[in-house]
Write a protein that holds these residues in place. Structure first.
Motif, mmCIF file in Angstrom:
data_model
loop_
_atom_site.group_PDB
_atom_site.id
_atom_site.type_symbol
_atom_site.label_atom_id
_atom_site.label_comp_id
_atom_site.label_asym_id
_atom_site.label_seq_id
_atom_site.Cartn_x
_atom_site.Cartn_y
_atom_site.Cartn_z
ATOM 1 N N ARG A 1 -85.708 -101.358 -21.165
ATOM 2 C CA ARG A 1 -85.075 -101.530 -22.480
ATOM 3 C C ARG A 1 -84.350 -102.871 -22.564
ATOM 4 O O ARG A 1 -84.418 -103.556 -23.585
ATOM 5 C CB ARG A 1 -84.112 -100.380 -22.743
ATOM 6 N N LYS A 2 -83.655 -103.255 -21.499
ATOM 7 C CA LYS A 2 -82.944 -104.534 -21.486
ATOM 8 C C LYS A 2 -83.923 -105.713 -21.547
ATOM 9 O O LYS A 2 -83.664 -106.694 -22.240
ATOM 10 C CB LYS A 2 -82.068 -104.660 -20.237
ATOM 11 N N LEU A 3 -85.040 -105.615 -20.825
ATOM 12 C CA LEU A 3 -86.039 -106.682 -20.856
ATOM 13 C C LEU A 3 -86.644 -106.830 -22.251
ATOM 14 O O LEU A 3 -86.817 -107.949 -22.745
ATOM 15 C CB LEU A 3 -87.137 -106.418 -19.832
ATOM 16 N N VAL A 4 -86.945 -105.713 -22.904
ATOM 17 C CA VAL A 4 -87.492 -105.750 -24.259
ATOM 18 C C VAL A 4 -86.476 -106.370 -25.211
ATOM 19 O O VAL A 4 -86.831 -107.194 -26.061
ATOM 20 C CB VAL A 4 -87.911 -104.340 -24.719
ATOM 21 N N GLN A 5 -85.215 -106.005 -25.084
ATOM 22 C CA GLN A 5 -84.159 -106.564 -25.931
ATOM 23 C C GLN A 5 -84.040 -108.069 -25.736
ATOM 24 O O GLN A 5 -83.911 -108.823 -26.706
ATOM 25 C CB GLN A 5 -82.822 -105.884 -25.631
ATOM 26 N N GLU A 6 -84.100 -108.528 -24.498
ATOM 27 C CA GLU A 6 -84.023 -109.967 -24.220
ATOM 28 C C GLU A 6 -85.209 -110.706 -24.825
ATOM 29 O O GLU A 6 -85.035 -111.791 -25.397
ATOM 30 C CB GLU A 6 -83.955 -110.212 -22.719
ATOM 31 N N LEU B 1 -86.974 -109.777 -27.427
ATOM 32 C CA LEU B 1 -86.798 -109.755 -28.873
ATOM 33 C C LEU B 1 -85.796 -110.816 -29.315
ATOM 34 O O LEU B 1 -86.044 -111.547 -30.275
ATOM 35 C CB LEU B 1 -86.330 -108.368 -29.332
ATOM 36 N N GLU B 2 -84.679 -110.926 -28.624
ATOM 37 C CA GLU B 2 -83.671 -111.929 -28.962
ATOM 38 C C GLU B 2 -84.245 -113.339 -28.823
ATOM 39 O O GLU B 2 -83.987 -114.198 -29.667
ATOM 40 C CB GLU B 2 -82.436 -111.764 -28.089
ATOM 41 N N PHE B 3 -85.023 -113.580 -27.775
ATOM 42 C CA PHE B 3 -85.654 -114.891 -27.574
ATOM 43 C C PHE B 3 -86.624 -115.193 -28.711
ATOM 44 O O PHE B 3 -86.624 -116.293 -29.267
ATOM 45 C CB PHE B 3 -86.376 -114.906 -26.220
ATOM 46 N N GLU C 1 -84.747 -115.966 -31.958
ATOM 47 C CA GLU C 1 -84.146 -117.300 -31.915
ATOM 48 C C GLU C 1 -85.202 -118.376 -32.131
ATOM 49 O O GLU C 1 -84.967 -119.356 -32.851
ATOM 50 C CB GLU C 1 -83.417 -117.527 -30.587
ATOM 51 N N ASN C 2 -86.381 -118.211 -31.522
ATOM 52 C CA ASN C 2 -87.462 -119.184 -31.737
ATOM 53 C C ASN C 2 -87.882 -119.225 -33.199
ATOM 54 O O ASN C 2 -88.085 -120.291 -33.770
ATOM 55 C CB ASN C 2 -88.668 -118.851 -30.868
ATOM 56 N N TYR C 3 -88.033 -118.052 -33.816
ATOM 57 C CA TYR C 3 -88.433 -117.979 -35.217
ATOM 58 C C TYR C 3 -87.370 -118.613 -36.102
ATOM 59 O O TYR C 3 -87.666 -119.394 -36.999
ATOM 60 C CB TYR C 3 -88.662 -116.519 -35.613
#
Length: 65
Positions: free
Chosen positions: A24-29, A31-33, A36-38
């Protein structure tokens, strides 16, 4: 966590549950990345950007400032 005590009031056992949230933490990271790129792309893009769905209909439109 629940602490189980003996008749003298001393803790002699502890019960608890642990759950692995690594995925879950990896998926959240990720998604946040991606967000931010978008966001960076849209903020720095000089022109018109649009997104199409699978039927080639416009889902969003952003015009450069």
């Amino acid at each position: 966590m629940i602490c189980l005590k003996d008749e003298k009031g001393s803790v002699n056992r502890a019960l608890g549950v642990m759950k692995d949230i690594t995925e879950r933490k990896l998926v959240q990271e990720r998604l946040e990345f991606s967000e931010e790129n978008y966001r960076s792309f849209i903020q720095n893009f000089k022109g018109i950007a649009f997104q199409l769905d699978e039927n080639f209909f416009s889902r969003s439109l952003c015009m450069a400032r």
